[in-house]
Motif scaffolding. Structure first.
Motif, PDB file in Angstrom:
ATOM      1  N   GLN A   1      23.039  27.538  62.263  1.00  0.00           N
ATOM      2  CA  GLN A   1      23.946  26.496  62.712  1.00  0.00           C
ATOM      3  C   GLN A   1      23.515  25.145  62.191  1.00  0.00           C
ATOM      4  O   GLN A   1      24.331  24.352  61.711  1.00  0.00           O
ATOM      5  CB  GLN A   1      23.981  26.480  64.239  1.00  0.00           C
TER       6      GLN A   1
ATOM      7  N   GLU B   1      21.736  24.492  59.642  1.00  0.00           N
ATOM      8  CA  GLU B   1      21.989  24.431  58.205  1.00  0.00           C
ATOM      9  C   GLU B   1      23.439  24.068  57.947  1.00  0.00           C
ATOM     10  O   GLU B   1      23.768  23.171  57.163  1.00  0.00           O
ATOM     11  CB  GLU B   1      21.683  25.806  57.624  1.00  0.00           C
ATOM     12  N   GLU B   2      24.282  24.775  58.643  1.00  0.00           N
ATOM     13  CA  GLU B   2      25.709  24.521  58.447  1.00  0.00           C
ATOM     14  C   GLU B   2      26.059  23.099  58.768  1.00  0.00           C
ATOM     15  O   GLU B   2      26.837  22.444  58.079  1.00  0.00           O
ATOM     16  CB  GLU B   2      26.524  25.461  59.344  1.00  0.00           C
ATOM     17  N   ARG B   3      25.445  22.636  59.889  1.00  0.00           N
ATOM     18  CA  ARG B   3      25.783  21.277  60.294  1.00  0.00           C
ATOM     19  C   ARG B   3      25.346  20.289  59.240  1.00  0.00           C
ATOM     20  O   ARG B   3      26.072  19.348  58.906  1.00  0.00           O
ATOM     21  CB  ARG B   3      25.126  20.938  61.642  1.00  0.00           C
TER      22      ARG B   3
ATOM     23  N   LEU C   1      24.953  20.772  56.074  1.00  0.00           N
ATOM     24  CA  LEU C   1      25.885  20.874  54.951  1.00  0.00           C
ATOM     25  C   LEU C   1      27.145  20.068  55.225  1.00  0.00           C
ATOM     26  O   LEU C   1      27.622  19.271  54.414  1.00  0.00           O
ATOM     27  CB  LEU C   1      26.279  22.344  54.751  1.00  0.00           C
ATOM     28  N   HIS C   2      27.631  20.313  56.407  1.00  0.00           N
ATOM     29  CA  HIS C   2      28.888  19.672  56.794  1.00  0.00           C
ATOM     30  C   HIS C   2      28.750  18.171  56.750  1.00  0.00           C
ATOM     31  O   HIS C   2      29.592  17.431  56.230  1.00  0.00           O
ATOM     32  CB  HIS C   2      29.257  20.161  58.182  1.00  0.00           C
ATOM     33  N   GLU C   3      27.597  17.691  57.312  1.00  0.00           N
ATOM     34  CA  GLU C   3      27.417  16.247  57.351  1.00  0.00           C
ATOM     35  C   GLU C   3      27.286  15.683  55.957  1.00  0.00           C
ATOM     36  O   GLU C   3      27.847  14.621  55.642  1.00  0.00           O
ATOM     37  CB  GLU C   3      26.166  15.914  58.181  1.00  0.00           C
TER      38      GLU C   3
ATOM     39  N   LYS D   1      28.563  16.814  53.337  1.00  0.00           N
ATOM     40  CA  LYS D   1      29.912  16.755  52.770  1.00  0.00           C
ATOM     41  C   LYS D   1      30.647  15.527  53.258  1.00  0.00           C
ATOM     42  O   LYS D   1      31.265  14.781  52.497  1.00  0.00           O
ATOM     43  CB  LYS D   1      30.673  18.023  53.176  1.00  0.00           C
ATOM     44  N   LEU D   2      30.535  15.297  54.551  1.00  0.00           N
ATOM     45  CA  LEU D   2      31.235  14.154  55.116  1.00  0.00           C
ATOM     46  C   LEU D   2      30.742  12.857  54.505  1.00  0.00           C
ATOM     47  O   LEU D   2      31.511  11.961  54.165  1.00  0.00           O
ATOM     48  CB  LEU D   2      31.039  14.115  56.634  1.00  0.00           C
TER      49      LEU D   2
END
Lengths: 438, 318
Positions: free
Chosen positions: A353, A355-357, A359-361, A363-364
């Protein structure tokens, strides 16, 4: 699991097969093929009691079966269900008074009953589809039915994915009995359309309804034409599966059943007196009495055999193992869940999770930076443009001022000349012309 | 000046003008009679078989779809088949109009339009022939005299499509409803079904043939009443013969019984046949000419008058 044995014995057993011995030497996984090793028992162990144990457990739990009946109204669906299970599941239909609006869509109604025979409890659910094929416009009349079947699959899928899976309730439709009108010709367009839409989702059992209007040759012809139509359109109806190690009798029974598909049935829940004085279930006409339970008169017995006595469990298995699994696979694939080969990877859900977060951030953030840049660019451009127009304005302002000055001087000059009395070009008047441009 | 009512006189001796009936018969026998019947109903209800049974001859082929590759026909393919059958020197020119594809599609909206159009076209053709300056001596009569409407023997009630079509048909043609394949219902089911159908038809105010006219005498009125109480006829058709009690009759044989088509206790085929051919044949032709055709004609002529009046109005100010 490999089975190590010190003395490979030549195997001769009552089963009559000569199994190869597995010459194992402790190596694991290098032999490509595991020959079957059949052993003969020295004395009675007792696991032949397994079926009885299963039997006892099933008796305790009880069985459940869901059947769906589809067909135009007036083909005898309710009567047939009553006849099959020898209970008045359906009361005689209430016909609406003339002029009452009968609705525009196919309804789905289900009735449940708990019936018991010799200690075996069966929870029987019958799903009826009133309105199918009854309207002037029957487009999409199969859609509510398909939606209902899929909804039941979805419900089961959801139950499977729950944390606590102890109480799984199986509401899936195990068999769909489709009633064909006894025209003697081939299938109607609505029949073909319906079967095409449903044969991958449910076990289809086509029956020719009200078969007492057909003579023997007509029945044979009708069946042949219906089967030809079904084959022509690639529709898969339920076939009782054949297993190798069944006994002669069962195989023969199976063959008989298969040869009579689609069944030409007659239903009746009334008792009538036959010509030779017996009281039978049937229909009494002025020209004769047709007995529902007589194999010579109609195929009802075969239908009951297939549906209730021999293949109910097959139907359930087929629904569970094949139809449901196909549906599940298609659905999960559509949702984007891919097959994960490494099943036992050490996945820490929290790390995943995080890691995903991250990545997501990231990207943002990137998006934000991009947007800022674009914004800056635009602002610059606009600034430049504005500056340019400002300069232009100044330039023009100056020009105009100069022009004005010049005019003013001109005019003053003229004024002096006029005051000094000298005639000049016609009076222009003292109008100061401020016309900026013309 | 209103003419006086005619006074009835008794002639002194035998004159002989009562042979006019024989003279007319002689003329008519030479000309032959024309009867046009249309069958409407879903595929597989036995329409073609019933026609063949009614006239005891193989006139129409069954148009059901037999091969899986064949396509279901659509109602735009309405055509008439002509036959001439003769009996005791009387020639009957029979036109049978079949409507394949009615009610067979998944979406049956408007499947009755070609049928109504066909009926109206026949009226229209006759009207045109009547109105031409140089008319033929005997205008060939292709107007539909009788429409046999086949009802599916569900045992419940009429289907929505049947009600819609019956309403439209009874406005333009004589409709005789028939319960097809009546061997799928027991006698009680049959009676109940008929009751429900008639209740439904009455509710929708559908006028079924026979109609009562003032000039009918008591006997005819009684006959009409009896016919009306039997509607719709529950029939079974068969072209093949079976042996019952040593006699060869038309019927259907099952493993559990034999149906005799001509037996009144089994089905009402005999009544239908007598009604159509033995008692009301002439009346059907006349009613078509006098009631349905006249309604059509007056509507057409009124419409023509209106449109020509409108045209005059439009062209007058200009």
């Amino acid at each position: 699991m490999q089975y190590q044995q010190q003395q490979p014995q030549p195997v001769e057993d009552g089963l009559g097969t000569s199994g190869g011995t597995s010459g194992v030497n402790g190596h694991s996984g290098t032999q490509p093929v595991n020959p079957i090793n059949r052993k003969k028992l020295a004395s009675w162990v007792g696991f032949s009691n397994l079926p009885n144990q299963v039997h006892r457990r099933s008796m305790r739990r009880g069985f459940n079966f869901t059947a769906m009946v589809v067909g135009e109204s007036g083909l005898g669906k309710s009567t047939l269900i009553n006849t099959l299970f020898e209970t008045k599941l359906y009361e005689p239909k209430q016909i609406p008074a003339p002029g009452v609006d009968r609705g525009r869509t196919v309804q789905i109604e289900s009735i449940s009953a708990d019936i018991e025979e010799n200690g075996v409890r069966l929870k029987l659910t019958v799903v009826d589809t009133p309105g199918f094929g009854d309207f002037v416009n029957n487009d999409e009349s199969w859609r509510p039915i398909v939606d209902n079947i899929e909804a039941r699959f979805d419900a089961y899928l959801e139950q499977e994915n729950r944390v606590n899976r102890l109480k799984l309730v199986d509401n899936r439709v195990h068999a769909c009995i489709y009633f064909i009108q006894p025209t003697g010709h081939s299938l109607k367009p609505i029949d073909i359309e319906f079967m095409r839409r449903l044969h991958t989702k449910v076990n289809l059992i086509p029956v020719i309804a009200k078969a007492d209007t057909l003579t023997e040759e007509e029945v044979v012809l009708s069946k042949r034409r219906v089967l030809a139509d079904i084959a022509h359109h690639g529709i898969r109806i339920f076939q009782p599966p054949q297993y190798e190690n069944e006994d002669e009798e069962t195989i023969q029974e199976n063959e008989e059943i298969i040869s009579k598909v689609p069944f030409a049935v007659v239903g009746s829940d009334n008792i009538v007196r036959s010509p030779n004085g017996r009281e039978v279930r049937g229909r009494a006409y002025p020209w004769g009495v047709i007995e529902v339970d007589n194999e010579e008169h109609c195929d009802f017995v075969k239908l009951r055999q297939m549906l209730v006595r021999t293949h109910m469990e097959e139907l359930r298995e087929h629904t569970n193992d094949i139809l449901y699994e196909n549906y599940r696979t298609d659905k999960l694939k559509a949702m984007g869940v891919s097959q994960d080969e490494s099943v036992f990877k050490e996945t820490n859900p929290a790390a995943k999770q995080a890691e995903e977060r991250a990545l997501h951030e990231a990207k943002l953030a990137k998006m934000e930076a991009e947007m800022k840049m674009v914004f800056q660019q635009k602002v610059q451009e606009k600034e430049q443009k504005l500056k340019q127009s400002e300069e232009e304005l100044y330039a023009r302002h100056r020009e105009m001022k100069e022009a004005l000055e010049k005019q003013r001087l001109d005019l003053e000059d003229k004024k002096r000349r006029v005051e000094s009395g000298r005639p000049l070009t016609p009076e222009k008047g003292t109008k100061k012309r401020f016309g900026i441009g013309k | 000046m209103t003419p006086n009512a005619p006074i009835e006189v008794q002639a002194g001796s035998y004159v002989g003008f009562d042979t006019i009936t024989r003279q007319i018969e002689h003329k008519l026998l030479k000309r032959g009679f024309q009867f046009n019947v249309m069958v409407v109903g879903q595929t597989g209800l036995g329409k073609s078989t019933l026609i063949n049974t009614l006239f005891a001859s193989h006139l129409v082929e069954s148009k059901g779809r037999i091969e899986p590759e064949a396509v279901s026909p659509s109602t735009t393919e309405i055509h008439a088949q002509s036959h001439i059958i003769s009996e005791n020197g009387v020639k009957l020119k029979l036109n049978i109009i079949d409507t394949p594809g009615y009610g067979d599609l998944i979406n049956n909206e408007g499947c009755w339009d070609p049928i109504i159009k066909h009926i109206k076209d026949q009226h229209s053709a006759y009207l045109r022939k009547e109105l031409t300056a140089m008319r033929d001596r005997y205008i060939p009569d292709t107007r539909v005299h009788c429409c046999l409407f086949f009802i599916n023997p569900t045992g419940h009630t009429l289907k929505p499509i049947d009600i819609v079509v019956l309403k439209k048909l009874t406005d333009v043609v004589n409709v005789v409803p028939v319960i097809a394949k009546a061997d799928s219902m027991t006698l009680e089911e049959r009676a109940l079904f008929k009751e429900r159908i008639m209740a439904e038809l009455q509710h929708h105010q559908v006028r079924l043939y026979p109609f009562d006219a003032e000039e009918n005498d008591d006997e005819e009125l009684q006959l009409n009443q009896r016919i009306r109480s039997m509607l719709p006829f529950a029939v079974v058709g068969s072209e093949r013969n079976v042996v019952i009690d040593g006699k060869s009759v038309r019927g259907r044989k099952n493993r559990w019984g034999v149906i005799n088509v001509e037996d009144e206790r089994h089905c009402e085929f005999v009544y239908l046949r007598n009604f159509l051919t033995r008692t009301h044949l002439q009346d059907l032709i006349e009613t078509t000419a006098q009631i349905h055709y006249e309604t059509f004609r007056s509507k057409q002529l009124l419409a023509l008058k209106e449109s020509s009046a409108k045209q005059q109005q439009q062209s007058a100010p200009a």
